[in-house]
Write an enzyme that holds these catalytic residues in place. Structure first.
Site, mmCIF file in Angstrom:
data_model
loop_
_atom_site.group_PDB
_atom_site.id
_atom_site.type_symbol
_atom_site.label_atom_id
_atom_site.label_comp_id
_atom_site.label_asym_id
_atom_site.label_seq_id
_atom_site.Cartn_x
_atom_site.Cartn_y
_atom_site.Cartn_z
ATOM 1 N N LEU A 70 0.855 -1.187 0.000
ATOM 2 C CA LEU A 70 0.000 0.000 0.000
ATOM 3 C C LEU A 70 0.886 1.230 0.000
ATOM 4 O O LEU A 70 1.744 1.365 0.852
ATOM 5 C CB LEU A 70 -0.733 -0.040 1.341
ATOM 6 N N HIS A 71 0.725 2.093 -0.986
ATOM 7 C CA HIS A 71 1.461 3.358 -0.890
ATOM 8 C C HIS A 71 0.828 4.480 -1.686
ATOM 9 O O HIS A 71 1.266 5.614 -1.600
ATOM 10 C CB HIS A 71 2.917 3.170 -1.360
ATOM 11 N N ARG A 72 -0.241 4.182 -2.472
ATOM 12 C CA ARG A 72 -0.839 5.234 -3.305
ATOM 13 C C ARG A 72 -1.375 6.365 -2.452
ATOM 14 O O ARG A 72 -2.048 6.114 -1.448
ATOM 15 C CB ARG A 72 -2.023 4.683 -4.108
#
Ligand code: UD1
Length: 373
Positions: free
Chosen positions: A207-209
């Site tokens: 997860l990094h958006r």
């Protein structure tokens, strides 16, 4: 002498450039000089150095040291540092990969100096202009003299936008060159000994958006949405530094540590993460490249987004868009557990030979048009 500058900046770029550099070396052409430039967009050892080691990439010839910043700041810093560097190096071709800020900025710097640009992974479109990468893709493709695509749909996207057919080369997926080369070397990541990594009995989360982690409400929605999976199996979550910072800023650090079966780790290198994906029951991600890698590995991928620039991974592969919708995740989980998930097939030219095709287009087809000009 044909001077080629390959520019990389962020983690997914490294996976794509490794086979291309190797293909140039294997061409054994004394009449080419290839330089590798690292913009410094990713500077943490876990996001950069580990990848250079795992993928056997030589040290960059030049490092621009741009670091982090807002999108405007980061893009501007790469633009001005790349321009200075190109003025000194005077390359005949600048090769960029992917869709990160470094890709766009170095393509723009080159194009303004009238240096031809080659873009690897051209033509991907999510049609979601709130994604910074979508803007990077559109502009980079527009500036590029050579657009290397990984599927026919990407080529069609370019044609629809008015890119001339002679600029488009369907060569396949270069990320898969790395995956097929290193799959058998992938090893259990060091330092995860205490984790429950029984084959096909755990899930992986990345997860990094910005759309998933920047706002507290979205980050909280993600944590709630993955609960059905947590109820069935442990989840290993190698955390991008950006997400770690955001979760801490949102005051959600405690909540994450309190989810007993959610195991946080530092970002992993290429080989360790490949091992983790290859042995997982399912992967949940908002990354682009992981949708492709899971398709080739045959591992179910639940993409935590509402759009994808890689629809081929849904049509032909193992990917499904679930957004941050807890119910959609629960349904997908049921399908995985009941073995109702598509096995998928490997898209055309995702065969481990893409970098060789790119090198041959550049060194044979394109270089000969240069001579005749
Ligand atoms: C970038 C790419 C994204 C890609 C991702 C892979 C853009 C627009 N985005 O996102 O497409 O999927 O890389 O990881 O280029 N940070 C560190 N250490 C680092 C790098 C970043 O701590 O080495 C932190 C900083 O707080 C920084 C933030 O992460 O501000 C964002 O980094 P940035 O490179 O701008 O974008 P990513 O989210 O990594």
């Amino acid at each position: 002498m044909l001077r080629i500058c390959c520019v990389v900046g962020a983690r997914p770029n490294f996976v794509k450039i490794a086979p291309i550099l190797r293909a140039f070396e294997q061409a054994c052409r004394p009449d080419i000089a290839v330089k590798l430039v690292h913009t410094g967009q990713h500077y943490d050892p876990g996001l950069s150095d580990l990848f250079f080691t795992d993928l056997e990439i030589r040290s960059p010839d030049l490092h621009l040291g741009v670091g982090s910043g807002t999108h405007g700041e980061q893009t501007a810093r790469v633009l001005s540092a790349a321009e200075r560097m190109f003025l000194t190096e005077r390359p005949d071709l600048v090769l960029v990969v992917g869709d990160v800020n470094s890709t766009l900025a170095s393509a723009l710097a080159a194009a303004k100096l009238l240096i031809p640009v080659a873009h690897v992974e051209a033509g991907l479109r999510s049609r979601d202009r709130t994604m910074p990468e979508e803007l990077n893709r559109i502009v980079t493709d527009n500036l590029s003299d050579l657009c290397f695509t990984h599927c026919l749909e990407a080529s069609e996207n370019l044609l629809r936008e008015g890119v001339e057919p002679e600029r488009i080369w369907f060569v396949g997926n270069v990320m898969i060159d790395s995956l097929l080369r290193y799959r058998s070397n992938a090893r259990r990541p060091e330092g995860l000994d205490g984790l429950p990594l029984t084959e096909r009995a755990y899930a992986v989360l990345t997860l990094h958006r910005p759309s998933n982690v920047d706002q507290r409400e979205d980050a909280l929605t993600v944590l709630r949405a993955i609960e059905p999976v947590l109820a069935e199996m442990p989840i290993v979550f190698p955390m991008h530094p950006r997400s770690r910072t955001k979760f801490e800023q949102h005051g959600l650090g405690g909540m994450i540590s309190g989810l007993g079966r959610l195991h946080l780790t530092d970002p992993l290198g290429y080989l360790g993460f490949l091992y983790l994906m290859d042995h997982a029951r399912l992967v949940m991600t908002d990354s682009g490249g992981i949708q492709e890698e899971t398709t080739v590995l045959g591992v179910p991928c639940l993409t935590l987004r509402t759009s994808t620039e890689r629809p081929i991974t849904i049509r032909q592969g193992t990917n499904r868009l679930v957004g941050l919708d807890r119910d959609a995740i629960a349904v997908a989980l049921d399908d995985v557990l009941a073995d109702r998930w598509p096995r998928g097939q490997i898209p055309s030219l995702w065969d481990g030979q893409t970098a060789g095709r790119i090198a041959s287009v550049i060194l044979d087809d394109w270089a000969s048009t240069l001579e005749s000009r």
